[in-house]
Design an enzyme around this catalytic site. Structure first.
Site, PDB file in Angstrom:
ATOM      1  N   ARG A   1       0.832  -1.297   0.024  1.00 18.47           N
ATOM      2  CA  ARG A   1      -0.043  -0.004   0.058  1.00 18.47           C
ATOM      3  C   ARG A   1       0.792   1.478  -0.178  1.00 18.47           C
ATOM      4  NH1 ARG A   1      -3.134  -2.942   3.924  1.00 18.47           N
ATOM      5  NH2 ARG A   1      -5.259  -3.522   3.378  1.00 18.47           N
TER       6      ARG A   1
ATOM      7  N   ARG B   1       8.152  -9.045  -4.169  1.00 20.32           N
ATOM      8  CA  ARG B   1       8.155 -10.305  -4.381  1.00 20.32           C
ATOM      9  C   ARG B   1       7.343 -10.937  -5.786  1.00 20.32           C
ATOM     10  NH1 ARG B   1       6.753 -12.501   1.408  1.00 20.32           N
ATOM     11  NH2 ARG B   1       5.824 -10.676   1.333  1.00 20.32           N
TER      12      ARG B   1
ATOM     13  N   ARG C   1      11.440   0.457   8.372  1.00 17.79           N
ATOM     14  CA  ARG C   1      11.530   0.321   9.668  1.00 17.79           C
ATOM     15  C   ARG C   1      13.264   0.269   9.809  1.00 17.79           C
ATOM     16  NH1 ARG C   1       7.332   1.141  11.662  1.00 17.79           N
ATOM     17  NH2 ARG C   1       6.030  -0.312  12.819  1.00 17.79           N
TER      18      ARG C   1
ATOM     19  N   GLU D   1      16.439   2.834  17.307  1.00 16.55           N
ATOM     20  CA  GLU D   1      15.684   4.095  17.462  1.00 16.55           C
ATOM     21  C   GLU D   1      15.472   4.260  19.118  1.00 16.55           C
ATOM     22  OE1 GLU D   1      11.294   5.400  15.886  1.00 16.55           O
ATOM     23  OE2 GLU D   1      12.636   4.459  14.569  1.00 16.55           O
TER      24      GLU D   1
ATOM     25  N   HIS E   1      10.802   9.960  13.250  1.00 17.79           N
ATOM     26  CA  HIS E   1       9.966   9.013  13.153  1.00 17.79           C
ATOM     27  C   HIS E   1       8.498   9.902  12.989  1.00 17.79           C
ATOM     28  CE1 HIS E   1       8.891   4.420  13.588  1.00 17.79           C
ATOM     29  NE2 HIS E   1       7.891   5.156  12.881  1.00 17.79           N
TER      30      HIS E   1
ATOM     31  N   GLY F   1       6.316   9.602  10.503  1.00 11.51           N
ATOM     32  CA  GLY F   1       5.414   8.953   9.422  1.00 11.51           C
ATOM     33  C   GLY F   1       4.060   9.190   9.310  1.00 11.51           C
TER      34      GLY F   1
END
Length: 319
Positions: free
Chosen positions: A158, A180, A238, A267, A285, A287
């Site tokens: 997504r 993949r 990550r 982190e 961070h 996001g």
């Protein structure tokens, strides 16, 4: 009688919904991750727990948890590599997450980092704040022109697709991806056979894979060696997907032009080497750090809690 535990402070709208749905709600006011003893206690004291990134519900946490009171870990976030899902399942604890709610916000942060790194925005902002900017001139802080360049996206779920759409439609960029499986996309995109091929062909490489054992240190020295010296590396996935030491070495050796990072391997610790580099953009961070996004995530997690504690299948059940 339903008793739930929220492991972090959450937006008011989320708390209000939790108080409305459950008999007893305990909100932990600390923002640091739970310690192992706190996690073990949570499994025995509450019917449901709403944990998040950093709350390491490892196999060790579940080791002595036979038939715990807790029936569900409703994770606040789409990534759940901090939870040993298999161990939770053995203990009879469901695990859920919050997919979808984070997609656009995370893709927006990827674009923020792409533009900041390519156009040297962090460096420029620091220059102005220092009071040492001498004024505009034609060769000042020349960066990479993003429009029309090639973006290589590692992971086409997504979030990867949302980044690709922004790059393609917003900046006329060519899209390459490594995944993949082949993806049926509504725009031209070339699937790379290997990470090396993607790195060699892209002007900007963006990592958008899930965390976990399968992707730990997926990105390392080989990929950085294959990148163009003019290319930029962006990570919004990550932190431990990237071998941070090899990224630092590649930047110090001039193997790539810059990097934009929203996540870090250890982190919240960020290596001094990264913090000292002018060509590295560092965000804390961010996001999903928009109020309406965090509200949507929280409400989704609370709904997962409600469903699980009412004997229903939670809408975002992982296992």
């Amino acid at each position: 009688m339903s008793r739930v535990y929220l492991t972090r402070p959450l937006p008011d709208a989320v708390l209000a919904r939790a108080y409305e749905l459950f008999d007893e709600v305990e909100v932990r006011e600390e923002t640091a991750p739970l310690k192992i003893g706190q996690m073990r206690a949570a499994l025995t004291l509450y019917d449901g727990v709403l944990p998040t990134l950093g709350d390491m519900f490892s196999a060790e946490v579940f080791r002595d948890a036979e038939c715990p009171r807790c029936k569900v870990l409703a994770n606040f976030g789409v990534g759940y590599n901090h939870i040993d899902v298999a161990a939770a399942k053995v203990a009879g604890v469901m695990v859920t997450n919050t997919p979808g709610a984070v997609t656009d916000a995370t893709a927006d942060i990827a674009m923020t980092l792409i533009l900041m790194s390519a156009r040297r925005a962090g460096e420029g902002e620091r220059l102005v704040r220092s009071g040492q900017w001498a004024g505009w001139h034609p060769t000042q802080m020349l960066g990479l022109h993003v429009t029309g360049k090639t973006v290589g996206i590692i992971g086409m779920g997504r979030i990867g697709q949302a980044i690709a759409q922004r790059c393609h439609h917003g900046f006329g960029m060519k899209v390459m991806y490594y995944n993949r499986s082949e993806k049926d996309l509504p725009f031209d995109a070339a699937r790379a056979d290997t990470l090396h091929d993607l790195a060699a062909g892209a002007d900007i490489v963006v990592v958008a894979v899930p965390g976990g054992a399968d992707t730990h240190h997926l990105i390392g020295a080989d990929l950085f060696a294959a990148m163009k010296p003019s290319a930029h590396f962006i990570n919004i996935a990550r932190g431990d997907v990237v071998d941070e030491a090899t990224l630092i070495a590649a930047l110090e050796a001039g193997q790539l032009a810059g990097a934009g990072l929203d996540v870090y391997e250890h982190e919240p610790k960020v290596p001094d080497a990264l913090r000292s580099m002018e060509n590295v953009t560092l965000l804390p961070h961010l996001g999903t750090a928009a109020l309406e996004v965090r509200e949507a995530m929280g409400l989704m997690a609370v709904e997962n809690l409600r469903a699980a504690l009412n004997g229903e299948t939670p809408p975002n059940l992982i296992a």
